[in-house]
Design an enzyme around this catalytic site. Structure first.
Site, PDB file in Angstrom:
ATOM      1  N   HIS A 204      25.914 -53.585 -12.433  1.00 31.77           N
ATOM      2  CA  HIS A 204      26.884 -52.844 -13.246  1.00 31.77           C
ATOM      3  C   HIS A 204      27.487 -53.783 -14.284  1.00 31.77           C
ATOM      4  O   HIS A 204      27.807 -54.938 -13.987  1.00 31.77           O
ATOM      5  CB  HIS A 204      27.986 -52.267 -12.360  1.00 31.77           C
ATOM      6  CG  HIS A 204      29.003 -51.470 -13.114  1.00 31.77           C
ATOM      7  ND1 HIS A 204      28.693 -50.311 -13.795  1.00 31.77           N
ATOM      8  CD2 HIS A 204      30.340 -51.676 -13.315  1.00 31.77           C
ATOM      9  CE1 HIS A 204      29.786 -49.826 -14.365  1.00 31.77           C
ATOM     10  NE2 HIS A 204      30.792 -50.639 -14.093  1.00 31.77           N
TER      11      HIS A 204
ATOM     12  N   CYS B 273      26.105 -48.052 -18.410  1.00 30.16           N
ATOM     13  CA  CYS B 273      27.152 -49.065 -18.574  1.00 30.16           C
ATOM     14  C   CYS B 273      26.681 -50.191 -19.492  1.00 30.16           C
ATOM     15  O   CYS B 273      27.490 -50.833 -20.161  1.00 30.16           O
ATOM     16  CB  CYS B 273      27.588 -49.613 -17.225  1.00 30.16           C
ATOM     17  SG  CYS B 273      26.243 -50.262 -16.206  1.00 30.16           S
TER      18      CYS B 273
END
Length: 473
Positions: free
Chosen positions: A427, A179
């Site tokens: 994340h 990510c």
């Protein structure tokens, strides 16, 4: 793997290709259990073939190699790959000392574990790579070649938009912990001057896949993201190529988005310099610091200039602050004493001093890193979750850059990279503004949705801010 000579001009005049499209198995896991080793994918760029190998994890100590031949198995050689459950294959003709140019390369995969050998030889047909001459004396370009566009889309396993999705932003598949990469790529895609340069500049039509590897693959990726034909692409080719450039990006593990951004811009800059001796990276992203150090005793001072790509701003330890607060904290005088004393050329000795930092030249694209991670007194990394309020429009840096005019110092926000969670278990997502639609999107890997920009102020996870100068062209 080396199969030809630089004297023959192989790097520029020849390229590897698959004689027919490689069909990725729809029952990959079943094949892995049956055969123990499977060539999962393969793609070619210029004189290099990249691939992924999947094995059944039958033991900790294992070895995978590629057995290949350039003379229809009259002779054969082995090339070792790395030893993980998901392996990367790279066959290259780049460093050859052979004087004979082969027409094809035959290869098979060998997996050794517990003294047992397992093979994937394409059901006894072998895998074949052919060497073809570039008749136009230049590499294929995604900007010029329709067939090449189709092949690149297959390499990235691009998924087309549904009829109700046309025009929405293309998503990027998370490969396990990537990510950080996806968020940076989405932000750079929405950096309009950079994307326009890659897609519209004539120089981009003549880049060499052998010499400008990162620029070439970045162009392929940006084209797929920008063409608005696809809903999702799987960025395995881009990820694998940068992994061979920098070891920390070899595995599909979480890394810092800021560090990856600097790495990518640096490699793009180096490739672009080779093409035209100038770089759009410098034109857009480079600013200049002015550092003034003054002697406390005699008031003698020295001035130094330093290039920056990103402003790193410390965050006050409070529940809430503004971006202006962070900027003020950065430009406070730093006093140099004790072990940090400064050598004064006038006094000819180490003296106490003070150091002041200001911006001398503003970049057209201003990237701000909010310094959320720091070491505590126990040398453990902790995250600062302070809510930093930042303007979406009319950010003024005139106070930080006295040499600029009021118009030059005004910026508009167009992208924010956020980090949720801790340093080791977090994340990244991206919020981007489309200049054509004047619409904000939230990009969470392959999940793309419209976003209400009024909520940007309440984002306590903002990590990287991307601003564009209002009069930037």
């Amino acid at each position: 793997m080396s199969v030809s000579s630089e004297k023959q001009g192989l790097n520029q005049e020849y390229s590897l290709c698959m004689p027919k499209d490689f069909e990725r198995s729809r029952n990959l896991l079943q094949q892995v259990y049956e055969k123990q080793v499977v060539l999962e994918y393969i793609f070619t760029r210029g004189i290099t073939a990249y691939g992924g190998i999947r094995v059944n994890n039958r033991g900790f100590h294992k070895e995978v190699s590629v057995k290949y031949s350039i003379d229809q198995w009259k002779t054969a050689s082995f090339k070792l790959t790395i030893t993980n459950d998901e392996l990367l294959l790279m066959l290259s003709t780049k460093d050859s000392t052979s004087s004979i140019l082969p027409m094809s390369i035959s290869f098979a995969i060998c997996y050794v574990v517990h003294e047992h050998n397992f093979w994937d030889n394409n059901y006894s047909l072998d895998y074949i790579l052919e060497i073809e001459e570039n008749t136009e004396k230049r590499s294929k370009s995604i900007l010029l070649d329709d067939a090449f566009r189709v092949q690149i889309a297959k390499d990235y396993r691009a998924i087309s938009h549904g009829s109700d999705q046309a025009g929405i932003v293309c998503g990027l598949k998370n490969l396990g912990g990537t990510c950080f990469m996806n968020s940076v790529l989405q932000s750079l895609l929405f950096t309009s001057p950079l994307t326009s340069y890659f897609l519209l500049n004539e120089d981009m039509k003549n880049i060499s896949v052998s010499n400008e590897i990162i620029v070439n693959e970045y162009l392929n990726l940006i084209y797929l993201l920008f063409c608005k034909k696809y809903a999702v692409i799987i960025p395995v080719p881009f990820k694998q190529i940068i992994g061979h450039m920098q070891d920390i990006y070899f595995e599909n593990q979480q890394q810092d988005a800021h560090e990856f951004l600097l790495f990518l811009l640096d490699y793009l800059h180096e490739d672009l310099i080779r093409i035209k001796s100038t770089s759009i990276i410098v034109d857009l992203f480079h600013g200049t610091y002015k550092s003034t150090t003054t002697c406390i005793d005699c008031e003698h001072f020295s001035i130094n200039f330093e290039t920056f790509v990103c402003l790193t701003l410390p965050i006050p330890l409070t529940s809430r602050c503004t971006l202006e607060d962070c900027l003020q904290h950065l430009y406070e005088d730093e006093y140099l004493a004790d072990d940090s004393r400064w050598f004064c050329s006038e006094c000819q000795r180490l003296c106490n001093g003070k150091k002041r930092l200001e911006i001398y030249k503003l970049p057209k694209i201003l990237i701000i890193q909010l310094k959320r991670f720091q070491l505590n007194h126990e040398f453990n990394w902790i995250k600062n979750d302070t809510l930093v309020l930042y303007p979406a429009d009319n950010l003024s840096l005139q106070q930080s850059c006295p040499s600029s005019s009021s118009q030059q110092a005004l910026y508009t926000l167009y992208s924010v990279i956020s980090h949720q969670g801790s340093l080791n278990d977090g994340h990244y997502t991206t919020f981007c503004r489309d200049n054509e639609q004047l619409q904000w999107f939230e990009c969470d890997d392959e999940k793309i949705k419209y976003f209400n920009s009024d909520k940007l102020d309440s984002n306590s996870n903002a990590y990287l801010l991307f601003y564009i100068m209002k009069n930037a062209t």
